[in-house]
Design a protein around this motif. Structure first.
Motif, short mmCIF file in Angstrom:
data_model
loop_
_atom_site.label_atom_id
_atom_site.label_comp_id
_atom_site.label_asym_id
_atom_site.label_seq_id
_atom_site.Cartn_x
_atom_site.Cartn_y
_atom_site.Cartn_z
N UNK A 42 55.06 37.70 27.99
CA UNK A 42 54.21 38.83 28.34
C UNK A 42 52.75 38.50 28.06
N UNK A 43 51.86 38.92 28.95
CA UNK A 43 50.41 38.80 28.72
C UNK A 43 49.81 40.19 28.91
N UNK A 44 49.26 40.72 27.85
CA UNK A 44 48.70 42.08 27.87
C UNK A 44 49.69 43.10 28.42
N UNK A 67 49.74 29.22 39.91
CA UNK A 67 48.48 28.49 39.90
C UNK A 67 48.01 28.13 38.51
N UNK A 68 48.57 28.79 37.49
CA UNK A 68 48.13 28.56 36.11
C UNK A 68 48.92 27.46 35.41
N UNK A 181 46.58 29.11 26.27
CA UNK A 181 47.42 29.63 27.34
C UNK A 181 47.03 31.06 27.68
N UNK A 182 46.74 31.85 26.66
CA UNK A 182 46.35 33.25 26.89
C UNK A 182 45.10 33.32 27.75
N UNK A 187 42.51 34.26 33.03
CA UNK A 187 41.64 33.79 34.11
C UNK A 187 42.35 33.89 35.46
N UNK A 188 43.57 33.39 35.53
CA UNK A 188 44.29 33.38 36.81
C UNK A 188 44.81 34.77 37.19
N UNK A 189 45.13 35.58 36.19
CA UNK A 189 45.72 36.89 36.50
C UNK A 189 44.76 38.04 36.36
N UNK A 190 43.47 37.74 36.40
CA UNK A 190 42.44 38.76 36.17
C UNK A 190 42.61 39.98 37.06
N UNK A 191 42.85 39.76 38.34
CA UNK A 191 42.94 40.88 39.28
C UNK A 191 44.12 41.80 38.95
#
Length: 349
Positions: A42-44, A67-68, A181-182, A187-191
């Motif tokens: 999980x990220x955020x 992409x990450x 990694x976070x 960066x890649x999942x900003x949107x």
């Protein structure tokens, strides 16, 4: 010691302004209809990858994740998850012995990762273990040791705290590699991670004489305030605030229940106020706005409830059934059976 809560284990929620990268392992024994082992990252609060012992491979949960990572990421982490699965199978039997148990339904969980404060630059890490509903072993990163209040954890506690190389490796991963990694995922999942989705708000009632709940669902990010006003004045009495629950699609839901008699709110002006980063929604409590069990429920609410139930499976919190039966659950070291530590080293993502 940070408690491990079954319903929120898949979404270790940090304070506003912070970001988190979390890996959750859940192994079960005697829970029919659920995978024997589940792993989720999980990220955020957004699930980015998933593995279980039935599909036997790590799969992305967000399109941008590909992409990450490098091309070998999926195969490499599939092997890591498979190794961890075997360790956890042994751990359940070991911990059952610690608690003098020979049968029954049991669950072992681990939640580890890191957090980063974008404003201050502060970093932190954690590593919590659970068994049958209770937290009993946690990493004290500041003092670089594991702590526990459970006597059944003593053997594990001595073993891991005497392994200085292991403790240093835990610290290095949580304060450096995990943070890298976070930041990459952010960066890649900003949107996706920084999106703002407005809540859907409904007033719900089981029957004409029961309490009225203000239910907000489908919102992102997770920060939300649900309050009640009586005749334009803040009303904190007779109010029960529910837990924050993550939906299957990564959005959240929360409920606040007003425990007053129908004749009371009919003679006054009660209003539910939902404050979210996307917008503020006000709902005046009137009979015609209430959805009940004797009237159709909005499809958004139905989807939200189903999604919340599905998430318990998706993120491996199959132990919720155990929790319902036992009203409790207790943690343990993932290497406490003496297995090869490399088989349960922290994943490289």
């Amino acid at each position: 010691m940070r408690p491990i809560l079954l319903l929120l284990l898949g979404a270790y929620l940090v304070c506003a302004g912070q970001h988190s990268h979390i890996v959750i392992y859940t192994a079960t024994k005697g829970v029919p209809g659920f995978p024997e082992f589940v792993a989720a990252t999980m990220v955020d609060g957004t699930q980015v990858n998933y593995y279980d012992s039935e599909i036997k491979e790590v799969i992305p949960r967000q399109d941008w994740v590909r992409g990450a990572v490098d091309e070998q990421f999926w195969q490499r982490n599939t092997q890591i998850r498979s190794n961890v699965h075997q360790v956890f199978k042994n751990n359940i039997n070991t911990v059952m012995e610690r608690f003098n148990q020979t049968q029954g339904t049991h669950i072992v969980q681990q939640m580890y990762g890191c957090s980063w404060d974008e404003e201050t630059g502060d970093v932190d890490g954690f590593d919590d273990f659970g068994y049958d509903g209770e937290s009993f072993l946690s990493l004290d990163l500041k003092n670089l040791r594991y702590i526990s209040t459970m006597p059944e954890a003593h053997i594990t506690l001595v073993k891991v705290n005497n392994n200085k190389a292991l403790l240093e490796a835990k610290k290095q991963y949580r304060t450096q590699e995990c943070i890298e990694w976070l930041k990459k995922y952010l960066q890649y999942g900003k949107s996706t991670i920084e999106r703002k989705v407005s809540p859907q708000v409904s007033l719900l009632q089981k029957d004409p004489t029961s309490s009225v709940s203000c239910h907000a669902t489908g919102f992102y990010p997770k920060e939300v305030t649900i309050s009640w006003q009586k005749n334009k004045q803040d009303h904190d009495e007779d109010v029960d605030l529910g837990e924050l629950i993550i939906n299957e699609d990564g959005t959240f839901q929360k409920t606040s229940t007003l425990n007053v008699k129908p004749e009371e709110w009919k003679m006054n002006v009660y209003e539910c106020v939902v404050e979210h980063k996307s917008r503020t929604i006000r709902s005046i409590l009137t009979q015609d706005k209430i959805r009940t069990n004797y009237a159709p429920v909005p499809i958004g609410i139905i989807v939200g409830v189903i999604a919340a139930v599905l998430l318990l499976i998706v993120i491996g919190v199959a132990g919720y059934k155990v929790y319902q039966k036992k009203k409790g659950f207790k943690p343990v070291n993932a290497s406490d059976d003496g297995s090869n530590n490399s088989a349960h080293s922290d994943p490289k993502a």
